[in-house]
Structures are given as structure tokens and as C-alpha cells.
Design a protein around this motif. Structure first.
Motif, PDB file in Angstrom:
ATOM      1  N   LEU A  38      -1.660  16.824  -8.421  1.00 41.74           N
ATOM      2  CA  LEU A  38      -1.197  17.983  -9.183  1.00 41.74           C
ATOM      3  C   LEU A  38      -1.980  19.245  -8.815  1.00 41.74           C
ATOM      4  N   ILE A  39      -3.255  19.068  -8.479  1.00 44.35           N
ATOM      5  CA  ILE A  39      -4.083  20.208  -8.092  1.00 44.35           C
ATOM      6  C   ILE A  39      -3.812  20.622  -6.648  1.00 44.35           C
ATOM      7  N   ALA A  40      -3.738  19.619  -5.757  1.00 37.73           N
ATOM      8  CA  ALA A  40      -3.532  19.894  -4.325  1.00 37.73           C
ATOM      9  C   ALA A  40      -2.503  18.909  -3.788  1.00 37.73           C
ATOM     10  N   PRO A  41      -1.206  19.241  -3.844  1.00 34.87           N
ATOM     11  CA  PRO A  41      -0.139  18.301  -3.476  1.00 34.87           C
ATOM     12  C   PRO A  41      -0.212  17.748  -2.050  1.00 34.87           C
ATOM     13  N   SER A  42      -0.834  18.449  -1.141  1.00 36.68           N
ATOM     14  CA  SER A  42      -0.885  17.955   0.240  1.00 36.68           C
ATOM     15  C   SER A  42      -2.174  17.195   0.538  1.00 36.68           C
ATOM     16  N   SER A  43      -2.924  16.838  -0.479  1.00 36.80           N
ATOM     17  CA  SER A  43      -4.206  16.167  -0.295  1.00 36.80           C
ATOM     18  C   SER A  43      -4.015  14.727   0.178  1.00 36.80           C
ATOM     19  N   THR A  44      -4.738  14.369   1.230  1.00 37.05           N
ATOM     20  CA  THR A  44      -4.679  12.981   1.706  1.00 37.05           C
ATOM     21  C   THR A  44      -5.423  12.042   0.762  1.00 37.05           C
ATOM     22  N   ALA A  45      -6.440  12.575   0.056  1.00 36.80           N
ATOM     23  CA  ALA A  45      -7.165  11.753  -0.913  1.00 36.80           C
ATOM     24  C   ALA A  45      -6.232  11.321  -2.047  1.00 36.80           C
ATOM     25  N   ALA A  46      -5.383  12.241  -2.490  1.00 38.81           N
ATOM     26  CA  ALA A  46      -4.438  11.904  -3.557  1.00 38.81           C
ATOM     27  C   ALA A  46      -3.475  10.821  -3.100  1.00 38.81           C
ATOM     28  N   ASN A  47      -2.946  10.978  -1.897  1.00 32.61           N
ATOM     29  CA  ASN A  47      -2.020   9.966  -1.371  1.00 32.61           C
ATOM     30  C   ASN A  47      -2.701   8.610  -1.229  1.00 32.61           C
ATOM     31  N   LEU A  48      -3.952   8.620  -0.757  1.00 25.06           N
ATOM     32  CA  LEU A  48      -4.690   7.367  -0.607  1.00 25.06           C
ATOM     33  C   LEU A  48      -4.916   6.686  -1.948  1.00 25.06           C
ATOM     34  N   LEU A  49      -5.346   7.447  -2.940  1.00 21.77           N
ATOM     35  CA  LEU A  49      -5.577   6.868  -4.270  1.00 21.77           C
ATOM     36  C   LEU A  49      -4.292   6.347  -4.892  1.00 21.77           C
ATOM     37  N   LEU A  50      -3.199   7.057  -4.713  1.00 19.38           N
ATOM     38  CA  LEU A  50      -1.922   6.585  -5.245  1.00 19.38           C
ATOM     39  C   LEU A  50      -1.495   5.288  -4.568  1.00 19.38           C
ATOM     40  N   LYS A  51      -1.686   5.199  -3.259  1.00 20.99           N
ATOM     41  CA  LYS A  51      -1.345   3.965  -2.542  1.00 20.99           C
ATOM     42  C   LYS A  51      -2.235   2.808  -2.974  1.00 20.99           C
ATOM     43  N   ILE A  52      -3.527   3.074  -3.139  1.00 23.38           N
ATOM     44  CA  ILE A  52      -4.451   2.026  -3.592  1.00 23.38           C
ATOM     45  C   ILE A  52      -4.062   1.547  -4.985  1.00 23.38           C
ATOM     46  N   GLY A  53      -3.752   2.485  -5.877  1.00 19.49           N
ATOM     47  CA  GLY A  53      -3.355   2.113  -7.234  1.00 19.49           C
ATOM     48  C   GLY A  53      -2.118   1.233  -7.258  1.00 19.49           C
ATOM     49  N   LEU A  54      -1.130   1.588  -6.452  1.00 20.46           N
ATOM     50  CA  LEU A  54       0.088   0.773  -6.388  1.00 20.46           C
ATOM     51  C   LEU A  54      -0.175  -0.575  -5.744  1.00 20.46           C
ATOM     52  N   PHE A  55      -1.000  -0.603  -4.701  1.00 23.89           N
ATOM     53  CA  PHE A  55      -1.329  -1.865  -4.040  1.00 23.89           C
ATOM     54  C   PHE A  55      -2.042  -2.816  -5.004  1.00 23.89           C
ATOM     55  N   VAL A  56      -3.026  -2.308  -5.728  1.00 23.24           N
ATOM     56  CA  VAL A  56      -3.754  -3.149  -6.689  1.00 23.24           C
ATOM     57  C   VAL A  56      -2.810  -3.639  -7.783  1.00 23.24           C
ATOM     58  N   LEU A  57      -1.925  -2.768  -8.241  1.00 19.47           N
ATOM     59  CA  LEU A  57      -0.962  -3.163  -9.279  1.00 19.47           C
ATOM     60  C   LEU A  57      -0.051  -4.287  -8.789  1.00 19.47           C
ATOM     61  N   MET A  58       0.381  -4.211  -7.530  1.00 17.41           N
ATOM     62  CA  MET A  58       1.250  -5.258  -6.980  1.00 17.41           C
ATOM     63  C   MET A  58       0.478  -6.530  -6.633  1.00 17.41           C
ATOM     64  N   ALA A  59      -0.792  -6.391  -6.259  1.00 18.50           N
ATOM     65  CA  ALA A  59      -1.583  -7.555  -5.869  1.00 18.50           C
ATOM     66  C   ALA A  59      -2.068  -8.367  -7.073  1.00 18.50           C
ATOM     67  N   THR A  60      -2.162  -7.754  -8.230  1.00 18.85           N
ATOM     68  CA  THR A  60      -2.697  -8.440  -9.410  1.00 18.85           C
ATOM     69  C   THR A  60      -1.914  -9.707  -9.777  1.00 18.85           C
ATOM     70  N   PRO A  61      -0.579  -9.694  -9.839  1.00 16.68           N
ATOM     71  CA  PRO A  61       0.131 -10.940 -10.156  1.00 16.68           C
ATOM     72  C   PRO A  61      -0.033 -12.013  -9.074  1.00 16.68           C
ATOM     73  N   ILE A  62      -0.145 -11.588  -7.816  1.00 17.99           N
ATOM     74  CA  ILE A  62      -0.344 -12.563  -6.736  1.00 17.99           C
ATOM     75  C   ILE A  62      -1.709 -13.216  -6.888  1.00 17.99           C
ATOM     76  N   LEU A  63      -2.724 -12.425  -7.208  1.00 11.66           N
ATOM     77  CA  LEU A  63      -4.057 -12.986  -7.444  1.00 11.66           C
ATOM     78  C   LEU A  63      -4.050 -13.912  -8.656  1.00 11.66           C
ATOM     79  N   ARG A  64      -3.234 -13.595  -9.640  1.00  9.68           N
ATOM     80  CA  ARG A  64      -3.120 -14.466 -10.820  1.00  9.68           C
ATOM     81  C   ARG A  64      -2.609 -15.845 -10.421  1.00  9.68           C
ATOM     82  N   VAL A  65      -1.623 -15.889  -9.544  1.00 13.07           N
ATOM     83  CA  VAL A  65      -1.077 -17.176  -9.092  1.00 13.07           C
ATOM     84  C   VAL A  65      -2.137 -17.936  -8.291  1.00 13.07           C
TER      85      VAL A  65
END
Length: 102
Positions: A38-65
């Protein structure tokens, strides 16, 4: 308390910690990533954090199994070992198909 009840209590405790940790890390990464975006839309750090957040969210059920399979092996509950491994195989095939079809 029997050995099976001890194993199930241990499994529930581990799964609870895993799910809380996964959702917390995911929410933190997504929240910080969104704030940076929201502060800097073209920031690569923002894109990286968003990708990490989604990856962890998707990996959590797999780790549960995976954690469930390990605990059922420790408890020597072979029916649930087979069932959990079948679920893991379906998840693996689905992920493989999703990756190779894009």
C-alpha cells in the motif's frame, strides 16, 4: 490414560501448535506485505512477503497431514497410517499436476 489416548492427545497438541504457528506466520507475512504494498506498490519486498504468506498458508495443511502420518506411525495405528499416506499421495499428485500443467 491408555497409550492410544496419550498418542491422540500428543497428536492434537502438535497439530494445534502447527496450525496456530502456520496461520500466525502467514498472517504476519501477508499483513506486512500488504502494508508495504500500500505504501510502495512496486516494492519487491512486498511481493516477496505476499508470496511467502500465501506459500505458508498453503503448506500448513500439507504439514498437518505429514505430522499426522508420523504420529500414527509412532502409535502403530496402521489403518490411519494408510489413510493419511493416501491423502498425502493425493495431495502430491494434485500439486504435481498443477505445477506441470502451467
Amino acid at each position: 490414560m491408555s497409550t492410544t489416548e496419550d498418542g491422540l492427545s500428543r497428536l492434537e497438541a502438535r497439530l494445534g501448535r502447527l496450525l496456530v504457528t502456520g496461520v500466525t506466520i502467514s498472517a504476519a507475512a501477508l499483513g506486512v506485505g500488504l502494508l508495504i504494498w500500500l505504501i510502495a506498490p512496486s516494492s519487491t519486498a512486498a511481493n516477496l512477503l505476499l508470496k511467502i504468506g500465501l506459500f505458508v498458508l498453503m503448506a500448513t495443511p500439507i504439514l498437518r497431514v505429514i505430522v499426522s502420518a508420523v504420529e500414527y506411525i509412532r502409535m502403530r495405528d496402521w489403518f490411519f497410517v494408510a489413510t493419511t499416506l493416501a491423502v498425502l499421495a493425493v495431495l502430491g499428485v494434485t500439486i504435481f499436476y498443477a505445477i506441470t500443467s502451467t
